[in-house]
Design an enzyme around this catalytic site. Structure first.
Site, short mmCIF file in Angstrom:
data_model
loop_
_atom_site.label_atom_id
_atom_site.label_comp_id
_atom_site.label_asym_id
_atom_site.label_seq_id
_atom_site.Cartn_x
_atom_site.Cartn_y
_atom_site.Cartn_z
N ARG A 1 4.93 -51.43 -46.68
CA ARG A 1 3.64 -51.11 -46.06
C ARG A 1 3.37 -49.61 -46.23
NH1 ARG A 1 2.17 -49.86 -39.94
NH2 ARG A 1 -0.06 -49.59 -40.28
N HIS B 1 -5.31 -45.30 -41.81
CA HIS B 1 -4.23 -44.85 -40.92
C HIS B 1 -4.54 -43.41 -40.51
CE1 HIS B 1 0.24 -45.60 -39.82
NE2 HIS B 1 -0.08 -44.44 -39.27
N GLU C 1 -3.42 -48.94 -35.47
CA GLU C 1 -3.41 -48.42 -34.09
C GLU C 1 -4.73 -47.76 -33.69
OE1 GLU C 1 0.00 -45.95 -33.35
OE2 GLU C 1 1.41 -47.58 -33.71
N ASN D 1 2.93 -52.91 -33.62
CA ASN D 1 3.77 -51.71 -33.67
C ASN D 1 4.32 -51.51 -32.27
OD1 ASN D 1 2.55 -51.50 -36.18
ND2 ASN D 1 1.56 -49.53 -35.79
N TYR E 1 7.04 -49.16 -29.80
CA TYR E 1 7.99 -48.04 -29.61
C TYR E 1 8.61 -48.03 -28.22
CZ TYR E 1 6.61 -46.53 -34.18
OH TYR E 1 6.41 -46.51 -35.53
N GLU F 1 5.52 -51.89 -37.32
CA GLU F 1 6.24 -50.62 -37.12
C GLU F 1 7.20 -50.78 -35.96
OE1 GLU F 1 3.96 -47.02 -36.44
OE2 GLU F 1 2.54 -47.54 -38.03
C1 FCB Z 1 2.85 -44.60 -34.71
C2 FCB Z 1 2.05 -44.24 -35.94
C3 FCB Z 1 2.91 -43.82 -37.11
C4 FCB Z 1 4.08 -42.97 -36.67
C5 FCB Z 1 4.82 -43.61 -35.52
C6 FCB Z 1 6.03 -42.83 -35.07
O1 FCB Z 1 2.05 -44.48 -33.58
O2 FCB Z 1 1.28 -45.36 -36.37
O3 FCB Z 1 2.09 -43.16 -38.04
O4 FCB Z 1 3.67 -41.70 -36.38
O5 FCB Z 1 3.95 -43.80 -34.45
#
Ligand code: FCB
Length: 449
Positions: A74, A110, A155, A280, A282, A353
């Protein structure tokens, strides 16, 4: 033993154009060029003019990615580069990706909006959505014979929150709740892009959204209401229109700044069915109603301005990445189950992600980068995906953020998310231990379809 995934499950790695390409001279300026040049915006005053020079080193990078045994790669197109007439780079890139045995999974947008469109109002201007549709047409007519999978937007929620509501990312507008039209116009851009892609016969179309569980700090009605509002604004404002065809509340509908009849027509377009939904992930978020007299500045990386009806507070977690992000793998299972329960229309999910920044040491005398903490992070999150699959969520793939260390937006080059280490002075690439671990995990899966 490595976690196991169903046959046909796809592994990949992700990157984005502004974070890796560099070669700023051969494209027009984006909002990130302007933002980084403004000074005081990015740690150490760094920028993406050279980034990791992927524009010139893509052949080496693609080979390294392919050698890990992943199926998918990607990446994103730079809109300012395409506007400058350089679609040729993506033509060569796509051929190289396919030649290396990988499936290209490009993202149209992006975050690197051409500065000339920002000058015309950026995402606050409805016309930007139509411009994205034109740009989509350029790309799909040139690459649609070889690219099977397309991601429209990355995002939209983070871009709207950090770039338009706050001023932590480009274009640093700081509009608070006044940023909602920027979100609506990105959603419209998504809908228009899907339409253009379908018209050109694209086989597989999706979007990449950041999602996270939002927990109230306590069970008081005030904290619960604050957390609900925050989640509405940051999670559901960007997925309900796509997957349910409406905004999560009247307040948000009104905030979109679009007359009702037109809004309904937009939502019709925005809810067009997708082939996959990119998540995505985190970390989760914890929210409380602002406590009178409490100073929230510096509590988190991003300060929510005074007067907002919610305040993020640190998530309770024993472990954090070197970026300070809480490590909560179960949050990934939780958000996947929540999405499945909220959306009967949810298409198969791909984790587009997931990853962690650790401040890895440079390669040692043995030529290796020993990043055990990243291995532990990825292992735990892949197990969390396997748990979601066991709970009945259809997840078809998982992409690590990121293939290579790169320019991490306002955090500059301090934060390293890569499976491949990059020496930012010499630009030399060195696969980290996590890269070899990922290769072994993929090799240990049942045969692919
Ligand atoms: C996400 C973004 C990506 C990267 C990660 C750590 O929010 O999509 O570009 O910065 O965080």
């Amino acid at each position: 033993m490595h976690p196991q995934f169903p046959p046909g499950f796809r592994f990949g790695m992700s990157t984005s154009a502004y974070q890796i390409e560099g070669a700023a001279d051969s494209k027009g300026p984006s909002i990130w060029d302007t933002f980084t040049a403004a000074g005081g915006t990015v740690r150490h005053g760094q920028d993406g003019r050279v980034a990791i020079d992927h524009y010139h080193r893509y052949a080496e990078d693609i080979q390294l990615i392919a050698d890990a045994g992943v199926q998918d790669y990607r990446f994103s197109f730079s809109w300012p580069r395409v506007l400058a007439g350089d679609v040729g780079f993506y033509d060569r890139l796509v051929d190289t990706i396919i030649g290396a045995g990988l499936r290209p999974v490009p993202t149209l947008y992006h975050w690197d909006l051409p500065q000339e469109l920002e000058d015309a109002g950026g995402w606050m201007n409805r016309d930007t959505a139509h411009r994205l549709a034109d740009y989509t047409g350029t790309l799909v007519s040139r690459l649609g014979d070889r690219v099977r999978d397309w991601i429209t937007m990355n995002e939209m929620n983070v871009h709207t929150l950090y770039g338009y509501a706050l001023a932590d990312h480009a274009p640093a507008r700081g509009l608070g709740l006044g940023a909602l039209p920027a979100g609506h116009h990105q959603l419209l851009a998504h809908g228009l892009a899907v339409q253009v892609l379908r018209t050109h016969g694209a086989r597989s179309v999706g979007v990449a959204s950041q999602h996270f569980p939002v927990t109230p700090a306590t069970e008081t009605p005030e904290d619960v209401a604050a957390a609900t509002l925050f989640s509405d604004l940051t999670n559901w404002t960007f997925s309900d229109p796509i997957l349910l065809g409406d905004y999560p509340s009247e307040m948000i509908r009104a905030g979109a700044g679009t007359p009702d009849a037109q809004l309904d027509r937009d939502l019709e377009l925005i809810k067009a069915p997708l082939d996959f939904y990119g998540v995505n992930y985190y970390e989760p978020t914890m929210i409380e109603a602002p406590r009178a007299g409490k100073d929230y500045s510096g509590v988190l990386e991003v300060d929510i301005p005074d007067g907002m009806p919610f305040s993020p507070v640190p998530v309770k977690s024993d472990e954090r990445t070197d970026f300070g992000w809480a490590i909560v793998p179960s949050g990934l299972t939780e958000i996947l189950v929540t999405l499945r329960d909220r959306y009967p229309t949810l298409p198969p999910v791909i984790i587009t992600e997931n990853g962690a920044s650790f401040h890895d040491a440079d390669p040692g005398p043995d030529g290796r980068v020993h990043d055990e903490r990243r291995i532990a992070y990825l292992d735990a999150h892949l197990r969390a995906v396997a748990d979601a699959i066991t709970a009945g969520v259809r997840v078809d793939g998982y992409y690590v953020w990121s293939a290579l260390d790169n320019f991490e937006w306002a955090a500059g080059f301090d934060e390293r998310f890569g499976l491949i280490h990059v020496d930012f002075d010499t630009l030399q690439r060195t696969p980290k231990d996590s890269y070899y671990w990922y290769r072994d995990l993929i090799a240990a899966q049942p045969p692919q379809n």
